[in-house]
Design a protein around this motif. Structure first.
Motif, PDB file in Angstrom:
ATOM      1  N   SER A 184      -7.062   2.191  -5.069  1.00  0.00           N
ATOM      2  CA  SER A 184      -7.017   2.508  -3.688  1.00  0.00           C
ATOM      3  C   SER A 184      -5.808   2.817  -3.066  1.00  0.00           C
ATOM      4  O   SER A 184      -5.657   3.450  -2.298  1.00  0.00           O
ATOM      5  N   LEU A 188      -4.958   6.155  -1.042  1.00  0.00           N
ATOM      6  CA  LEU A 188      -4.354   6.294   0.290  1.00  0.00           C
ATOM      7  C   LEU A 188      -2.901   6.924   0.012  1.00  0.00           C
ATOM      8  O   LEU A 188      -2.782   7.963   1.262  1.00  0.00           O
ATOM      9  N   ILE A 249     -11.382   0.928   2.366  1.00  0.00           N
ATOM     10  CA  ILE A 249     -10.511   2.179   2.584  1.00  0.00           C
ATOM     11  C   ILE A 249     -11.498   3.406   3.073  1.00  0.00           C
ATOM     12  O   ILE A 249     -10.887   4.284   3.583  1.00  0.00           O
ATOM     13  N   TRP A 267      -0.792   3.355   5.773  1.00  0.00           N
ATOM     14  CA  TRP A 267      -1.867   2.794   5.582  1.00  0.00           C
ATOM     15  C   TRP A 267      -2.041   2.046   4.113  1.00  0.00           C
ATOM     16  O   TRP A 267      -1.640   2.663   3.251  1.00  0.00           O
ATOM     17  N   LEU A 269      -4.377  -1.058   1.710  1.00  0.00           N
ATOM     18  CA  LEU A 269      -5.538  -1.964   1.436  1.00  0.00           C
ATOM     19  C   LEU A 269      -5.010  -3.431   1.369  1.00  0.00           C
ATOM     20  O   LEU A 269      -4.284  -3.449   0.184  1.00  0.00           O
ATOM     21  N   PRO A 287      -8.123  -2.402   5.438  1.00  0.00           N
ATOM     22  CA  PRO A 287      -6.740  -1.443   5.443  1.00  0.00           C
ATOM     23  C   PRO A 287      -6.020  -1.961   6.856  1.00  0.00           C
ATOM     24  O   PRO A 287      -6.502  -2.220   7.756  1.00  0.00           O
TER      25      PRO A 287
END
Lengths: 353, 353
Positions: A184, A188, A249, A267, A269, A287
Motif C-alpha cells: 500500500s 500511494l 487506501i 498520504w 496508510l 489513510p
C-alpha cells in the motif's frame, strides 16, 4: 558447544532463506553467536516430511529438483505430517513458517500450540497465531518453560518488538504508529507520481510486492493484524481484530493526493494504537495525510516504519524492510538468538538452585 | 528486592533529570524493572560532595536554593572530591556526568577509570572517555568484572549502540551513517528556508540547541567523536579522532542549498564509517547532498538518526531526539537496566559454579 536443533514447519521462501543462511554461514554464526544450528526436521505441503535426528543435509534438500518429494529419502515421507513431526522431532526449536490465515490463524495456531505443549520453543513470522491467539500461546509457552518469539510478524526482520523490549525498557510507551504494509505504501507513492490506484497495484504485483489478491494489502486487513500485535505487545492491551477500526487506501483519490501535496502532506496508510483517556487502548488503520515533518511521512516504497511515542524520550522511529525472504529469515534468526539467551539464563538459574 | 546504589559525579541538567526521575517515578520503576534505585553520593563543581550511605534525600537536594552548597549537610563538604567519592562511595554504579573534553577526555576518563578499578559499574553520556579512551576503559571493566555502558554518548537516549547489540546480532553491519548533531541539522534546515548560516546559528543558540561557542557543532568535531564511537563499537574498528576525516557545514553556501533543492536533494552533515576493500574501516564527517529518498534525508531539526547497512536486512534506520536533559537521562536509566541485567546473569552463573 551449545547447539540448537531446528524443525522447519513449512519450507517456502523464508524458511529456505534461513536454511541457506545456516548452510552458507553456519560456522561463522557459530563463532559469532556461541552456538551451533542444525536442522533436524522439515515439513512442507508439497515436499512431505523429513526427520533426521543427526542433522539434515541442507544442501541436498535445497538442490532438490522441482516435483521431487521427501518420499524414499532416509527419514522421509511424501505426506506433510506436521503434527506428528512437531510432537516427535528431536528439535528444541520449531520454526512455524506456513501461510497466514487471517480468519482463525490455522493451521499455524495448532502447530505453535503443539510445539509449545511438547516443550519446544517456537519462532514464527506468521501474523495469524500471534494476532489471533497470542495470549493463549504465550500462556502455554510460560507454562512449559519455553519461549514463543515472533519479531517477524510485524515488520519482517526490522526490529520492532525486540527493539521495544530491549532498548525502550524503563519508558512508558503511550502510542505506537506505523507504516506496516509495503504494498500500500508503494501504491500511494506511485499515485503521487500520477499513476492510478489500479495501475500502481498491477505494477506492485509485477514487482512481486503485492499478492495475486491485493485486498488484504489495499484494504488494510494485513495492517489490522499487525496493529493487534503492536497494541497487545507494546501497550499491554488485549485487543482482537474486531477492536481495530479499519479503512484502506482504495478511498484515497487522485484529487486527495494532489491536494495533500499542495499542503505539504503525503498520504500514508497508518496503523496506530494509543492509550486513551479511559485507561484503555484505541487502535485503528486508516489513510492519513501526514505533514512532511512527520517521521513516517518520508518512508517510501516497500520500506516500513514504526514510531513509538514515549514519556521520557519523546518519539523514536525505526524504519527498514517490511518484506523479503532473506530479510524475514533474519527475524527467525534473531528470535533463535533470543531463545538461546532465554534458555541460557534459565539454565544458569536452574544450576544455581 | 534487588537494589542499586548510585553515585552521581556531576550534577548538571542530565544528572538532575535522572534524580528527578528516581524521586518521582522510583516506586513505579522498581515495580516495572524489579530493582530499586537509590542515590548515595553526589559530587558537583559548584555544590561540593555529599555521601549518605543509606540514601540521599533527593527532593531536598533538588530544591536547594542557588548558591547553597553541600557544606554543613550530613555527609557533605563544599569541595567536589570526585576521586575520593568515586573510590569510597558505597555505590555499585557510578554515573559520570561531567562536561565533555574533546582533547583528552579529562577529568571524565580518570573518573571512569577510578570507578571501574574500584569494582563499580559506570554509565556515562559523555563522549570524551568513550571516544578517546574506550578501548582501555572497556578492558579495565572486563578485568574488574563490571560494566562500562554509554548508550547516551552517541544520540542521547535514542537507542543506537544497544539497538545494534540487542536487535541486530547475527547480522554483519557493513556501514553506519548518521545525522549525529542536532544543531547543525537545525541550521541546515533553516538555511533551506532562506536564512543565512550566521542567523540560523544565532537562532539555534536562542532556542538552546547550540552552545555559546558553536564551533564543535558547525565544524563537525562533535560528530567526529561520535563517529569514532560508532566505528569502534559497531564495526570493530580501533580508530582515533585523527583517523576520521572531518569537514563542517560552514562550507555549505546558500547557492549549494538552492541547487540541491532543484535536484531533489537536501544537505545534511553526515558522519559515516564503512568497511573498506582493504579490510579496515574508513570513517569521516562531511556535508552531503542526500537524495530525498535517503532514509536520512527526511530527518529534520534537532532530531538525529543512524542508518545501519547490513547483509541480511539491508538498511535499518533509527531516529529520535539527539539531545535534551530528560531524553539523555533516559540513556543513563537504560544503561542502569543493562548493568542490572549483566550483574544478574553473572550472579546466576556464579551461584551455579
Amino acid at each position: 558447544m551449545n547447539r540448537h536443533d531446528i524443525a522447519l514447519i513449512g519450507f517456502g521462501g523464508v524458511a529456505r532463506a534461513l536454511a541457506e543462511t545456516i548452510r552458507d554461514r553456519g560456522e561463522e554464526l557459530t563463532h559469532e553467536l556461541g552456538f551451533e544450528l542444525r536442522v533436524v526436521a522439515i515439513t512442507d505441503l508439497r515436499l512431505g516430511s523429513l526427520m533426521v535426528a543427526d542433522g539434515i543435509d541442507l544442501d541436498a534438500v535445497l538442490r532438490m529438483p522441482a516435483g521431487e518429494t521427501f518420499a524414499g529419502k532416509h527419514g522421509g515421507t511424501a505426506a506433510p505430517q506436521n503434527d506428528y513431526v512437531i510432537r516427535n522431532t528431536t528439535a528444541d526449536i520449531v520454526v512455524e513458517a506456513t501461510f497466514t490465515n487471517p480468519i482463525d490463524g490455522e493451521p499455524a495456531v495448532s502447530h505453535v500450540r503443539a510445539a509449545l505443549e511438547s516443550g519446544k520453543s517456537v519462532t514464527t513470522t506468521n501474523k495469524g497465531p500471534v494476532a489471533l491467539a497470542g495470549t493463549e500461546l504465550n500462556r502455554i509457552a510460560a507454562e512449559n518453560g519455553v519461549t514463543f518469539a515472533y519479531e517477524g510478524a510485524v515488520v519482517s526482520g526490522t526490529p520492532v518488538l525486540r527493539l521495544a523490549e530491549k532498548t525502550l525498557a524503563g519508558l512508558q510507551i503511550n502510542a505506537v504508529r506505523g507504516i506496516l504494509n509495503g504494498t500500500s505504501n508503494y501504491v500511494l507513492g506511485q499515485m503521487e507520481l500520477g499513476m492510478t490506484l489500479e495501475d500502481a497495484v498491477a505494477e506492485a504485483q509485477a514487482l512481486g510486492y503485492a499478492e495475486a489478491d491485493p485486498t488484504a494489502d489495499i484494504e488494510g486487513s494485513d495492517v489490522q493484524l499487525k496493529v493487534v500485535i503492536l497494541a497487545n505487545e507494546l501497550l499491554g492491551a488485549n485487543l482482537t481484530t474486531a477492536d481495530v477500526q479499519r479503512r484502506g487506501i482504495s478511498e484515497v483519490t487522485a484529487a486527495d493526493i494532489v491536494q495533500a501535496a499542495a499542503e505539504g502532506k503525503r498520504w500514508k496508510l497508518v496503523g496506530s494504537a494509543f492509550r486513551n483517556a479511559a485507561g484503555g487502548v484505541t487502535a485503528g488503520v486508516e489513510p492519513v495525510a501526514l505533514p512532511v515533518g512527520d517521521p513516517l511521512a518520508g518512508v517510501s516504497g516497500p520500506t516500513n516504519a514504526v514510531s513509538f511515542d514515549t514519556d521520557m524520550l519523546g518519539t523514536v522511529t525505526v524504519s527498514g524492510p517490511g518484506a523479503g525472504r532473506v530479510e524475514t529469515a533474519f527475524a527467525l534468526l534473531s528470535d533463535i538468538i533470543a531463545i538461546n539467551a532465554a534458555r541460557a539464563a534459565d539454565e544458569a538459574v536452574a544450576v544455581g538452585r
